[in-house]
Design a protein around this motif. Sequence first.
Motif, PDB file in Angstrom:
ATOM      1  N   GLY A 222       0.799  -1.220   0.000  1.00  0.00           N
ATOM      2  CA  GLY A 222       0.000   0.000   0.000  1.00  0.00           C
ATOM      3  C   GLY A 222       0.828   1.265   0.000  1.00  0.00           C
ATOM      4  N   ALA A 223       2.155   1.141  -0.001  1.00  0.00           N
ATOM      5  CA  ALA A 223       3.031   2.316  -0.052  1.00  0.00           C
ATOM      6  C   ALA A 223       3.131   2.809  -1.496  1.00  0.00           C
ATOM      7  N   ARG A 224       2.929   4.088  -1.696  1.00  0.00           N
ATOM      8  CA  ARG A 224       2.982   4.662  -3.039  1.00  0.00           C
ATOM      9  C   ARG A 224       4.421   4.736  -3.538  1.00  0.00           C
ATOM     10  N   MET A 225       4.633   4.385  -4.795  1.00  0.00           N
ATOM     11  CA  MET A 225       5.972   4.344  -5.374  1.00  0.00           C
ATOM     12  C   MET A 225       6.189   5.490  -6.349  1.00  0.00           C
ATOM     13  N   GLU A 226       7.370   6.073  -6.304  1.00  0.00           N
ATOM     14  CA  GLU A 226       7.839   7.006  -7.320  1.00  0.00           C
ATOM     15  C   GLU A 226       9.230   6.575  -7.760  1.00  0.00           C
ATOM     16  N   THR A 227       9.565   6.800  -9.023  1.00  0.00           N
ATOM     17  CA  THR A 227      10.901   6.473  -9.523  1.00  0.00           C
ATOM     18  C   THR A 227      11.477   7.674 -10.264  1.00  0.00           C
ATOM     19  N   ARG A 228      12.794   7.722 -10.284  1.00  0.00           N
ATOM     20  CA  ARG A 228      13.479   8.738 -11.072  1.00  0.00           C
ATOM     21  C   ARG A 228      14.875   8.229 -11.415  1.00  0.00           C
ATOM     22  N   PHE A 229      15.442   8.754 -12.501  1.00  0.00           N
ATOM     23  CA  PHE A 229      16.821   8.439 -12.861  1.00  0.00           C
ATOM     24  C   PHE A 229      17.709   9.507 -12.230  1.00  0.00           C
ATOM     25  N   PHE A 230      18.561   9.084 -11.289  1.00  0.00           N
ATOM     26  CA  PHE A 230      19.317  10.059 -10.502  1.00  0.00           C
ATOM     27  C   PHE A 230      20.656  10.421 -11.122  1.00  0.00           C
ATOM     28  N   GLU A 231      21.067   9.703 -12.156  1.00  0.00           N
ATOM     29  CA  GLU A 231      22.261  10.057 -12.923  1.00  0.00           C
ATOM     30  C   GLU A 231      21.965   9.810 -14.400  1.00  0.00           C
ATOM     31  N   ASN A 232      22.829  10.319 -15.257  1.00  0.00           N
ATOM     32  CA  ASN A 232      22.654  10.091 -16.687  1.00  0.00           C
ATOM     33  C   ASN A 232      22.762   8.610 -17.008  1.00  0.00           C
ATOM     34  N   SER A 233      22.052   8.188 -18.026  1.00  0.00           N
ATOM     35  CA  SER A 233      22.148   6.804 -18.493  1.00  0.00           C
ATOM     36  C   SER A 233      23.351   6.659 -19.418  1.00  0.00           C
ATOM     37  N   PHE A 234      24.119   5.582 -19.208  1.00  0.00           N
ATOM     38  CA  PHE A 234      25.301   5.314 -20.019  1.00  0.00           C
ATOM     39  C   PHE A 234      24.958   4.295 -21.108  1.00  0.00           C
ATOM     40  N   ASP A 235      25.502   4.511 -22.293  1.00  0.00           N
ATOM     41  CA  ASP A 235      25.370   3.543 -23.381  1.00  0.00           C
ATOM     42  C   ASP A 235      26.574   2.617 -23.400  1.00  0.00           C
ATOM     43  N   GLU A 236      26.414   1.456 -24.021  1.00  0.00           N
ATOM     44  CA  GLU A 236      27.531   0.526 -24.159  1.00  0.00           C
ATOM     45  C   GLU A 236      28.586   1.083 -25.113  1.00  0.00           C
ATOM     46  N   LEU A 237      29.819   0.672 -24.918  1.00  0.00           N
ATOM     47  CA  LEU A 237      30.923   1.116 -25.761  1.00  0.00           C
ATOM     48  C   LEU A 237      30.838   0.455 -27.137  1.00  0.00           C
ATOM     49  N   ARG A 238      30.992   1.277 -28.172  1.00  0.00           N
ATOM     50  CA  ARG A 238      31.078   0.781 -29.544  1.00  0.00           C
ATOM     51  C   ARG A 238      32.380   1.274 -30.158  1.00  0.00           C
ATOM     52  N   ASN A 239      33.459   0.575 -29.877  1.00  0.00           N
ATOM     53  CA  ASN A 239      34.741   0.966 -30.433  1.00  0.00           C
ATOM     54  C   ASN A 239      34.733   0.842 -31.952  1.00  0.00           C
ATOM     55  N   ASP A 240      35.410   1.777 -32.617  1.00  0.00           N
ATOM     56  CA  ASP A 240      35.563   1.724 -34.065  1.00  0.00           C
ATOM     57  C   ASP A 240      36.617   0.670 -34.414  1.00  0.00           C
ATOM     58  N   GLU A 241      36.248  -0.313 -35.212  1.00  0.00           N
ATOM     59  CA  GLU A 241      37.153  -1.437 -35.472  1.00  0.00           C
ATOM     60  C   GLU A 241      38.410  -0.995 -36.219  1.00  0.00           C
ATOM     61  N   THR A 242      38.285  -0.040 -37.120  1.00  0.00           N
ATOM     62  CA  THR A 242      39.475   0.449 -37.820  1.00  0.00           C
ATOM     63  C   THR A 242      40.456   1.068 -36.833  1.00  0.00           C
ATOM     64  N   LEU A 243      39.953   1.876 -35.913  1.00  0.00           N
ATOM     65  CA  LEU A 243      40.818   2.469 -34.900  1.00  0.00           C
ATOM     66  C   LEU A 243      41.407   1.404 -33.980  1.00  0.00           C
ATOM     67  N   CYS A 244      40.616   0.374 -33.659  1.00  0.00           N
ATOM     68  CA  CYS A 244      41.130  -0.734 -32.835  1.00  0.00           C
ATOM     69  C   CYS A 244      42.358  -1.348 -33.491  1.00  0.00           C
ATOM     70  N   SER A 245      42.259  -1.620 -34.771  1.00  0.00           N
ATOM     71  CA  SER A 245      43.362  -2.260 -35.489  1.00  0.00           C
ATOM     72  C   SER A 245      44.594  -1.360 -35.533  1.00  0.00           C
ATOM     73  N   VAL A 246      44.370  -0.065 -35.724  1.00  0.00           N
ATOM     74  CA  VAL A 246      45.491   0.878 -35.776  1.00  0.00           C
ATOM     75  C   VAL A 246      46.188   0.952 -34.421  1.00  0.00           C
ATOM     76  N   VAL A 247      45.427   1.088 -33.352  1.00  0.00           N
ATOM     77  CA  VAL A 247      46.023   1.185 -32.019  1.00  0.00           C
ATOM     78  C   VAL A 247      46.712  -0.131 -31.645  1.00  0.00           C
ATOM     79  N   GLU A 248      46.076  -1.251 -31.965  1.00  0.00           N
ATOM     80  CA  GLU A 248      46.709  -2.540 -31.661  1.00  0.00           C
ATOM     81  C   GLU A 248      48.056  -2.666 -32.351  1.00  0.00           C
ATOM     82  N   ALA A 249      48.142  -2.258 -33.622  1.00  0.00           N
ATOM     83  CA  ALA A 249      49.409  -2.333 -34.351  1.00  0.00           C
ATOM     84  C   ALA A 249      50.475  -1.476 -33.681  1.00  0.00           C
TER      85      ALA A 249
END
Length: 385
Positions: free
Chosen positions: A273-300
Amino acid sequence: MKTSIKSQIETQCDQGLSEFEAISEFVFAHPEPGGKEEVCARYLSDRLEQNGFKVWRAYQGMPTAFRAEWGSGPVTIAFLAEYDALPGYGPGHDEWAHACGHNWISATALGSAITLSRVFSSRDIRLVVFGTPAEETLGGKCELVQNGAFDDVDFVLQAHLGGHTMVRPKTQAMDSIEFSFFGRAAHAAMSPEQGINALEAVLLLFQGINARRPYWKKSASVAGIITDGGQACNIVPDYAACRFYVRDATRQEVETLTSTLQAIGQGAQAMTGARMETRFFENSFDELRNDETLCSVVEANLRRLGIERFYEPEYPGGSSDIGNVSHVVPTMYFELETGMVPPVYAHESGFLEAVHGPLARSSLRQAVLAMTWSVADILEAGNKE
């Protein structure tokens, strides 16, 4: 041509290494909470200004964010500095400290930009250093992305220290959600039937989450704390609250998981019977999408530095606001092992020994050279097109 440029970069890096170490040590010695990094933001932006960069402080309305630019070339490369610290360290577990190595990250970002400015003509390249506050909490990069800060950037590079060397790390998308329950206070012994227990709703929410936990994918993670559980044992709590970090492999999967938690919360609301409220208290983070071309260059270029062991995780782990950046501009985020045996990991107290001092000198040099050499490769590839 490439070898000549890379040799010049290496020379400039080595000549500036003591300067870059001093940057790391200053930030390490001045740990500040996210969003309140006044000393470090001023210090880092001053150092860039002293090296010929044009600086915008309090960038996009964030008091401790900044943007620094050098050059006017056709390709814009951005490096990301972080400088917020973590709480809970020291003998009394009450001190702020750089247990995620943001001091080292700042030094590699500034070191890379300054080194390139000493090698290339201002007509060849435009260099940007973003000062990004509150990576550990609010996520300053999310604000920058939302405000279009990366709209004129072609590539982003950032390095991080870790337990293993990874050029293809996997991070989780994340929501930060707070549940608040509102009940009715009553004397817990004399008239409990007059009360509505908000704390019971919070406890039922945790129990419901734990009941579902065994059936989630291995990529999912839900971690929470109770932030308010009442004020006195003899009062039925009329208010209680809790917070959760909700993570999974992708933004879509996180939103599904967050909806599941909200449904469980609605069940707790119905049961108590307790009333619920929700909020996002920090920004939402997205998953990392590394650029594969840059990955190969840095790895080399890491291999050119003699690094041969690369770890590729099976499942994503941890979250960072650089994931949001990687959704709007080609990004390369990589991690270098600290060299400590056995390995230590970010946020552990032992990690503090790895992120500054003599042990960090080698990794700092490796990160600056890997990023600056990779920029040279990017420019050469662009000239051939």
